[in-house]
Every structure is written in structure tokens, then in C-alpha cells.
Write an enzyme that holds these catalytic residues in place. Structure first.
Site, PDB file in Angstrom:
ATOM      1  N   ASP A 162       0.729  -1.216   0.105  1.00  0.00           N
ATOM      2  CA  ASP A 162       0.054  -0.017  -0.074  1.00  0.00           C
ATOM      3  C   ASP A 162       0.976   1.464   0.101  1.00  0.00           C
ATOM      4  O   ASP A 162       0.565   2.358   0.337  1.00  0.00           O
ATOM      5  CB  ASP A 162      -1.051  -0.048   1.077  1.00  0.00           C
TER       6      ASP A 162
ATOM      7  N   ASP B 162      -7.291  -7.431  14.056  1.00  0.00           N
ATOM      8  CA  ASP B 162      -6.777  -8.915  14.386  1.00  0.00           C
ATOM      9  C   ASP B 162      -7.596  -9.228  15.681  1.00  0.00           C
ATOM     10  O   ASP B 162      -8.065 -10.221  15.622  1.00  0.00           O
ATOM     11  CB  ASP B 162      -5.307  -8.783  14.706  1.00  0.00           C
TER      12      ASP B 162
END
Length: 590
Positions: A163, A316
Site C-alpha cells: 500500500d 486482528d
């Protein structure tokens, strides 16, 4: 001007303690400057007495009740935290004493794929994802480590999710991927048009590619993580032979833990998290928070839980909670360690802690009722997730550290009507600190600096937690933690060389001093002259560190940086003093 104001304040103070009879008696002898204020003496004294009585009234009727309620709430939270620390510590100790390793609690066998007839078909297909963002210093390390995994190349697909917004970095990463592809590795370079969802968005987009459908498991490594070649060989069997296991998490190992005092303190906190908290969660309820990297997921479980979501900054933990509510189990393997890097600057650490404190609080707000209503988990697991995992670990800990230790205890000096129990000020905090210090016994001598550091960070953490609970301001702010990688290695080599030069210089000076002492007629006087020179050097170093604190405080992170720099100064001064004490022992003077 300041001197005149100070004299006037002293004058008012003296007047406030002087009776009216004394003023009348001495008014004829009063100097002209003082006579001008005599008219206001009674008014000033009356105003001061009124202020004192008003403050006492307000303090007794308003401040003291609020203070007492807040104090007892914090004491209750402290007891809750201590109970949770003793519980997870006891479980972790029991696991070690009884030798209840994951291989004994779950079925584990090495994957055998040496048969020439079946080839590598016994090995499951594994996807390795490496998300990164402008990781110029570490991209080679993570890609090289992933390509070095001891797993058949035809049974592994490596996916670099870049990214990066820096075109130079993107070109470097793409060329590195191309280089490994020419060597025969099945590696893909994937980019997006935007950074929507940050890391969660990149992982989600990576799972949409067609070749992912061939894979059974996905291993995730951040850009600064370097797994050992046998990582998959030791982790994948837990998933292959236990159909109810969704996640296998490895432990982090820090390559720069000894870089500075701040990294040593971080190591103490994170070692406790992995060795105690993660071990206890895995051993009792088969649940713990996924650390976002150095873990392997079963893709079916990941998709069943809803995949990656970017509604918080802890994607997460979000995925782990949803998967656990679906009935899946997690396994923590502490013997498998993956090298990583700790934030070595206060700015990077501050951003990381904001994300780690804000995200869990925000997730707790969004998933509390979902946990309560879940039907596939027991009530005890629900209680553990809500009480121990979220409330005590993510809310109460930050609240007590700041409100009780940094506000109430210092403020109690000004409120004598309230007496904080000694057990709450001394014994409970001491027990909690010792419980957390056992994770890194080699650094237990730094426990005082660890306490100071945690108190400094408590304001930042509770602010982030409140932002997460209220969902305001920077609730979804995501700033990638800065990594140094090769720069760090160069710095270590530089410091190592400098340390060797200093060692040889000190050795040369010591030999010269011994020769000079041996030749002198007055040996005792000569020895003390050398020691005096040594301590003058130590004093010069202390002054240098104090000046360094002032310069950095004015230039860097503002007020919060001052306590951290002070800790650094004390550490440096302590090292210098210990070195010169060793010099005195060498001369048999102490």
C-alpha cells in the site's frame, strides 16, 4: 518587578497573621510605604480567612465525597487487576510445571511428504501474506524470510500487499518480488488504488484473488517480521490434525530489545503478554487476542467469521473475537519465536499505544452484547472474554494507572480528610508489578524505570481508551509504526565499534594509571588522585546528560518527553557510576 510582587505577597502573609491590636499599637511607628496599606489590613485578613473557611466547607461537602467514591472504585479495580494477574500467572506456572505443551494438549505430527510417488501433495497449500506501507528499511528482510521458509515452493503462495504511497519504495518492493520470482518462488506483488481500511483493507483485498481459493491456510507477517525456516513445519500440523483449531499464534522475539532503555521496558511488558497472558488464554479457554502477525489462520474459519473488518484499529482482535464466538479454538505456541522490531522512538511508540488502547475499547463497546448473546460458547468463556480480557485488561488497567496512581495519590496530600489504605497504596501495586515483572527476569532491575514509564504513558492510554469508548476524534486513526531495519543494524555496528574503542581507551588509561601509581612514592595518594579523576569524569557525564534533557525537551515531544528523558539520564548516570565503582574496586579502595 518580580521582587516587588514577592515582597508584597510576604507583606500580606505577615499582615494576615497579625492581630488588630498589634497593628493599632505599631501604627504610629509604621514606615510611610507600609502605612498606605494599613487601611486594607482588616479587609485582606478577612478575605483570606473567608477563602480558607470556604475551601474547607467545599472540600468537606463536595470534594471529599467524590474523592472517596473515586478512590474506592479505583481500589476495587486494583483488586480485580491483582486477581486477574494471579489467575493467569498461576495458570501459566502450572502449564510450565506440568509440561503441558501444546503438542500434548493437541494432536501434532510432522507432515511427511517424502514419498516420491505422491510428491508434495501431503503438504497443504499455504498462502503467506506480507502487508506493508512505505517499508523501505525492512521490505527485503520480510520478503527474504518468507521466501526462505522450508515448505515446498509448489505448495506455497507468497503475496506482498503493498500500500506504499512513495513511488520509489513501490519500485524497490516490486523489483525485490521480481528477483525472487525469477528464482522460482511463487510470489505475487499486489497493489490497490487506495488505502481504504488500511491493513484490514489490504488483507481483505488480498483474499479476493482467484489463486487464494487453492489455499487452505494463510500465514501473516508484518513487514518487520522474519520467521525462521521451520515456522510452517512447526505450526501447520496443529491445523491439519485438529479440525476445530482456527488460529495458531507464535511468540514475538525482539531484535532491538537492548537498543535503549525504552525498548528494554517494552520487552518487559510484551514478554509478560506472551509468556503469561497468551499462554493462560490458550490453556484455559482456547482464546486469546490474535497479535496481527506471526500467526497462521484456517481460511475456512476466517471466512466463516466474516473476514477482515476495518471498523476498529485492532482488526486482528476483532477477527479473533468473532471467530471464537463461532466455536473455533486458538493455540499459542510459545516455543516458536519470530524476530521482530520494537519501536525505538517515543513518537512511534506513542502512535502504536494509541492504536492498541483505543481499538480494544472501541471493539468492546461494539461487541459486548454480541458476546453476551453468543450461543456457541459457554457462559464461563463469555465471562472470561468480557471481564478478564476486555474490562480488566483493556479498561480497568488504564483507568487505575492514571486515575489512582497519577491523580488521587498525589491529590490526597491536599485532602487530609481522606486516608487511602496502605494496602491499596503499597501492597496491591507491588504485587501487580512483581507479577508483571516475572516475564523478563533479566530486566527486573529496571522495574523502577518500568513503573515510571508506565505512569508517563497512562495519560496517553486512558485518553485513547476514552476516545474508543465514545467513538470521537481519532478513533479510527491508523499510523504505521516506524521501522528501522538495516538502519538499526548500521547503528548497532557503529555503537559496537564505538564501544570497542572506548574499551581499549579505558584499558590503555588503566594501564598507564597503574604504571604511574607503581612509580610514585606515595602510592595511596596517587591511587586517590586517579579515582578523583574518574569521578570528575562521572560528574561531567551527569552534567552532560542533564543538559541533553533540557535540549531534547525543548525540541521534541513536549511535556511528556521530559520524564522519559529523565529516566534516560538516570540510566546513563547509573551506568557511569557503576563503571567508576568498578574502577575503585580494581584499585582495592572499596
Amino acid at each position: 518587578m518580580k521582587a516587588n510582587v514577592f515582597q508584597f505577597i510576604l507583606l500580606l502573609a505577615s499582615v494576615a497573621t497579625t492581630s488588630a491590636d498589634q497593628i493599632t499599637h505599631t501604627s504610629s511607628d509604621t514606615p510611610p510605604p507600609l502605612r498606605a496599606f494599613e487601611f486594607y489590613f482588616d479587609e485582606v485578613r478577612t478575605a483570606l480567612r473567608w477563602f480558607g473557611s470556604t475551601w474547607r466547607t467545599v472540600r468537606v461537602k463536595a470534594v471529599v465525597p467524590v474523592f472517596e467514591i473515586t478512590m474506592w472504585v479505583c481500589l476495587l479495580m486494583s483488586v480485580m487487576i491483582l486477581g486477574e494477574k494471579l489467575m493467569v500467572g498461576g495458570v501459566s506456572l502450572l502449564v510450565k510445571v506440568l509440561g503441558l505443551r501444546p503438542e500434548k494438549r493437541y494432536k501434532w505430527e510432522p507432515i511427511s511428504g517424502g514419498d516420491a510417488e505422491i510428491g508434495h501433495s501431503a503438504y497443504p497449500m499455504v498462502l503467506v501474506q506480507i502487508p506493508m506501507y512505505n517499508e523501505k528499511e525492512v521490505y527485503k528482510l520480510s520478503i527474504g524470510a518468507a521466501c526462505g521458509l522450508a515448505w515446498p515452493s509448489d505448495r506455497m503462495i507468497i503475496q506482498v500487499l503493498d500500500d506504499s504511497t512513495d513511488p520509489v519504495v513501490k519500485e524497490l518492493v516490486e523489483s525485490e518480488v521480481t528477483r525472487w520470482s525469477r528464482k522460482g518462488m511463487n510470489i505475487n506483488y499486489e497493489v490497490r488504488d487506495n488505502r481504504k481500511g488500511y491493513k484490514a483493507g489490504a488483507l481483505r483485498e488480498g483474499m479476493k484473488h482467484e489463486y487464494v481459493q487453492l489455499c487452505d491456510y494463510v500465514a501473516i507477517f508484518d513487514a518487520d517480521f522474519q520467521p525462521e525456516p521451520d515456522f510452517l513445519i512447526r505450526m501447520i500440523p496443529f491445523l491439519v490434525y485438529n479440525s476445530d483449531v482456527a488460529l495458531v499464534q507464535a511468540r514475538w522475539k525482539f531484535v532491538n530489545a537492548n537498543e535503549c532503555l525504552m525498548t528494554r521496558i517494552q520487552e518487559m511488558s510484551l514478554d509478560y503478554h506472551f509468556k503469561v497472558e497468551q499462554e493462560a488464554g490458550s490453556s484455559t479457554f482456547s482464546f486469546f487476542g490474535f497479535n496481527g502477525t506471526a500467526g497462521v489462520w484456517r481460511i475456512v474459519a476466517l471466512n466463516e467469521a466474516g473476514g477482515w473488518k476495518d471498523r476498529t484499529t485492532v482488526e486482528d482482535m476483532d477477527l479473533a473475537v468473532r471467530a471464537s464466538l463461532g466455536g473455533w479454538k486458538f493455540v499459542y505456541v510459545g516455543d516458536v519465536m519470530v524476530k521482530s522490531e520494537l519501536p525505538s522512538t517515543f513518537k512511534a511508540y506513542r502512535f502504536q499505544q494509541h492504536r492498541w488502547s483505543c481499538g480494544p475499547a472501541n471493539l468492546f463497546k461494539k461487541m459486548a452484547m454480541e458476546i453476551v448473546k453468543a450461543g456457541k460458547v459457554s457462559i464461563w468463556k463469555k465471562l472470561y472474554m468480557i471481564y478478564s480480557f476486555f474490562f480488566v485488561g483493556k479498561i480497568a488497567a488504564h483507568t487505575v494507572t492514571f486515575t489512582f496512581y497519577c491523580v488521587l495519590i498525589p491529590a490526597s496530600v491536599w485532602i487530609p480528610e481522606v486516608e487511602i489504605p496502605q494496602w491499596g497504596v503499597v501492597y496491591v501495586p507491588l504485587a501487580i508489578t512483581l507479577c508483571k515483572a516475572v516475564g523478563t527476569p533479566s530486566s527486573i532491575h529496571l522495574i523502577v524505570f518500568w513503573i515510571l514509564f508506565e505512569n508517563v504513558m497512562s495519560l496517553h492510554r486512558i485518553k485513547a481508551a476514552i476516545i474508543g469508548l465514545l467513538e470521537v476524534g481519532r478513533v479510527n486513526e491508523w499510523i504505521v509504526t516506524e521501522k528501522l531495519g538495516d538502519t538499526l543494524k548500521s547503528k548497532d555496528r557503529e555503537h559496537s565499534g564505538r564501544g570497542e574503542d572506548q574499551h581499549f581507551r579505558r584499558h590503555r588509561h588503566r594501564e598507564a594509571a597503574h604504571r604511574w601509581i607503581g612509580q610514585g612514592s606515595n602510592k595511596e595518594a596517587s591511587e586517590w588522585m586517579v579515582v578523583e579523576a574518574q569521578f570528575l569524569g562521572a560528574l561531567r557525564g551527569i552534567v552532560h546528560n542533564v543538559l541533553w534533557i533540557i535540549r531534547r525537551s525543548l525540541r521534541e515531544e513536549g511535556v511528556l518527553c521530559v520524564p522519559l528523558l529523565t529516566i534516560h539520564c538516570f540510566s546513563c548516570c547509573g551506568c557511569r557510576i557503576r563503571r567508576h565503582v568498578r574502577c575503585m574496586k580494581a584499585f582495592d579502595l572499596i
